[in-house]
Design an enzyme around this catalytic site. Sequence first.
Site, short mmCIF file in Angstrom:
data_model
loop_
_atom_site.label_atom_id
_atom_site.label_comp_id
_atom_site.label_asym_id
_atom_site.label_seq_id
_atom_site.Cartn_x
_atom_site.Cartn_y
_atom_site.Cartn_z
CE1 TYR A 88 -1.44 8.07 2.95
CE2 TYR A 88 -3.11 7.42 1.35
CZ TYR A 88 -1.79 7.44 1.77
OH TYR A 88 -0.83 6.84 1.00
CD GLU A 91 -1.87 7.41 -2.78
OE1 GLU A 91 -2.26 7.00 -1.67
OE2 GLU A 91 -0.67 7.38 -3.11
CG ASP A 94 1.30 4.53 4.48
OD1 ASP A 94 2.29 4.95 5.13
OD2 ASP A 94 1.35 3.55 3.74
#
Length: 334
Positions: free
Chosen positions: A163, A80, A181
Amino acid sequence: MTATTETTTEPESGPETGAGAGPEAGPESPAETGAPAPSASPEPSATALHGLVIDWFDAHARDLPWRRPEAGAWGVMVSEFMLQQTPVSRVLPVYEQWLARWPRPADLAAESPGEAVRAWGRLGYPRRALRLHGAAAAIAERHGGDVPAEHAQLLALPGVGEYTAAAVASFAYGKRHAVLDTNVRRVFARALTGTQYPPNATTAAERQLARAVLPEAEATAARWAAATMELGALVCTARSPECARCPIAGRCAWRLAGSPPHDGPPRRGQTYAGTDRQVRGKLLAVLRDADGPVRQGALDAVWADAAQRARALDGLVADGLVEPLADGTYRLPA
């Protein structure tokens, strides 16, 4: 939008070019605008989309290392951070090297931040390396070396924003979270609101819509998050969407409206050549390749414009990516 080298701004928006089951950097909560919420409830149309998108994902998902069970939560978290604004093809070799060297958060935490920056190489947005190192240290200290599963605990880690917390909780632990995203936002903009592109910054209306269309079952919600991300990365792309390959083309509001062109604010572009970002990348490259502190002369040689070079170096120091020493030399952070 992808980054190829160091830049001074690192928006948290997830990967433009396709993380799949896993991407963070910079201001961790995108600015929310006052855009109005959707006027009609999206639940009925969204329910019809769930199976179509997830079935497509089951058949077409890429085999990426952070999607494999052996990756674990730490592997998902590393992916990520790395995939933020960076294409999968560039991340893959660095990801493999990173996990081979630091298979657990405590392994990374035991090293200096400078080693994280060095190993980051030319992925771009190197402040992510510092943030990932800080998160690893906090995981080792607060959670016994295991990446926490709860969103609130993830969000409390340094360098982890909304996020990334949602993505790790969803992709690593199968939790029910809206994972927004850039790819997902684009899919939702086209399929559900009928616009070619989402706003430049994530809005409150987008968050409300994402929560409204999220499947109720945790496992299905996690699969939906990964599937919509992959759909945006591979099919519903920014510049050349392949509607003929899209499993929901027949239900896409944008396509059914005749694919109207974008009429909102200009989409943000990204320049590189001749910018401070380029100079920062060149300076960092010298420091990464050096075995020890670097003298000013070696840094001066990478860029002719002294004022721009000094500004870029000052920025690297301010960001904690470079340490000036008393003897006038510079090094990566210890």
